[in-house]
Design an enzyme around this catalytic site. Sequence first.
Site, PDB file in Angstrom:
ATOM      1  N   SER A  42      52.303   5.234  47.075  1.00  0.00           N
ATOM      2  CA  SER A  42      51.121   4.753  46.366  1.00  0.00           C
ATOM      3  C   SER A  42      51.100   5.318  44.943  1.00  0.00           C
ATOM      4  O   SER A  42      52.025   5.063  44.176  1.00  0.00           O
ATOM      5  CB  SER A  42      49.866   5.119  47.163  1.00  0.00           C
ATOM      6  OG  SER A  42      48.734   4.451  46.678  1.00  0.00           O
TER       7      SER A  42
ATOM      8  N   GLU B 239      49.722  -4.317  53.230  1.00  0.00           N
ATOM      9  CA  GLU B 239      49.184  -3.196  52.454  1.00  0.00           C
ATOM     10  C   GLU B 239      47.660  -3.229  52.321  1.00  0.00           C
ATOM     11  O   GLU B 239      46.962  -2.261  52.630  1.00  0.00           O
ATOM     12  CB  GLU B 239      49.793  -3.189  51.046  1.00  0.00           C
ATOM     13  CG  GLU B 239      51.288  -2.981  50.973  1.00  0.00           C
ATOM     14  CD  GLU B 239      51.696  -1.525  50.908  1.00  0.00           C
ATOM     15  OE1 GLU B 239      50.843  -0.641  51.078  1.00  0.00           O
ATOM     16  OE2 GLU B 239      52.902  -1.282  50.680  1.00  0.00           O
TER      17      GLU B 239
ATOM     18  N   HIS C  88      48.591  -0.075  54.150  1.00  0.00           N
ATOM     19  CA  HIS C  88      48.933   0.978  53.198  1.00  0.00           C
ATOM     20  C   HIS C  88      48.951   2.336  53.898  1.00  0.00           C
ATOM     21  O   HIS C  88      48.073   2.632  54.716  1.00  0.00           O
ATOM     22  CB  HIS C  88      47.889   0.980  52.085  1.00  0.00           C
ATOM     23  CG  HIS C  88      48.278   1.714  50.858  1.00  0.00           C
ATOM     24  ND1 HIS C  88      49.348   1.360  50.070  1.00  0.00           N
ATOM     25  CD2 HIS C  88      47.717   2.800  50.253  1.00  0.00           C
ATOM     26  CE1 HIS C  88      49.432   2.176  49.045  1.00  0.00           C
ATOM     27  NE2 HIS C  88      48.452   3.068  49.123  1.00  0.00           N
TER      28      HIS C  88
END
Length: 474
Positions: free
Chosen positions: A195, A330, A420
């Site tokens: 990320s 995600e 995610h």
Amino acid sequence: MSQNVAGTSSDRPTVHVTGGEIRGVATDGVAAFLGIPYAAPPVGRAAFEAPAPVVPWDGVREADGYGPTAPQVSYPEQIAAILDNVIEPGEDYLNLNVWTPDPGASGLPVMVWIHGGAFSRGSNRIAIYAGDTFARDGVVLVGINYRLGAPGFGAIDGAPENRGLLDQLAALEWVQRNIAAFGGDPKQVTIFGESAGAMSVACLLSSPRAEGLFRRAIMQSGGGGTAADPADARRVTARIAEIAGVTADVDGLAGLSAQELLNAQTQAALELTLNPDPAIWGRTVVGQGMGIMGHFPVLDGDVLPERPVESIAAGAGRGIGLLAGWNADEFRFFLVPTGVAAMTTDDVARGVLQRSGLDTADLDAQLAAGASPGDALCAALTEIAFAGPTRAIGDARPESSTHLYRFDYSSPVADIRAGHAVEIPFVFDHLEQAAALTGPDPDQAVADQMHAAWVRFAATGDPGWAAGTVHHFG
């Protein structure tokens, strides 16, 4: 969660690093040295300056427990229930952790983990980030902290830009000077992050300031297009300062306590999320922060001369091997647990994209295929924010030096699926500590495959599949 390394072994290895002697803990064939400062505490005005050299200490410093974390606030309740975070106040938070199979060895591959958290949360002391599993498999693992939020990435008059990236560079310079003391090879360093950590990797891959500090790089769920125009970034700073009642410069912000700054920063972030209007916050902040990030790297002509993908297309980082990928679902992590997806209509979904100046073609295709508005928005944002930018990085580099992957394993938790961050405990082979994210019965075989690929890439540059192709996990 344990905050110290515990075990049955009484072995207390010591090594000499920049600053002095440190004493770690050896357990089950792995030596851990935790909370090692790599720079001076960034307090007062220093919070808005480049990192300063570490302050030496007398005697032997105990390195048997994690150090403080950068100032931050907790995740929202729905996200905190899924993704662990630890907040431990303290001034000496520019610290790092090292796990090694043998401090007396030499030539071991080194991996440096850069945590995520939207450049405003996270640290190196989260349980699933522990490097004992990498050390078990012959890698020296380093996990670093860096400044977050306004101190790390706010564009502030009188302060150098990208102080969080400067911290990361300082940590990598520390690795170059000190990692041999832990058995590591400074010429065999792989940086990896997820990320915001992956976006940081892209910045470092493209930065002239990082040349010679690492040989390979891994990007998990982060592209190379996220960089704010300084004038736009200063709009965020101006609003934070306005909320706090101070001037939007170092003099004003340095006079606030850490909590006062966090309070103002949190209110500004909420306002940005609720009303991501480019006229208020700036086009690059809204379009690239996706309404969920107000702080991220800034184009400064020094650490970050251009957007990373543009520098990489021009040849930056060309000799560095890259492994990069994304998760299949995600954005479900952000929109499903919070209830946003369930409340989304066709018009709302289109408005989210159009308000940020984003293309609605993928969304319209999803809706035409019968997807619900919430699912369609999640899929469109996954493509726009993660899959597309990752492929763009691959397209900008020689095919022979880039390996791509997609993580497809579906978590049953809160219907986030391959959302995610779900891949992180598989990469670290720490499924036993990740049930809140992966569910109660995650597939160990997927962890075995991913973890082995990361180790193999760090050691050889080959994760186990052909360069230029997309390998699927799960």
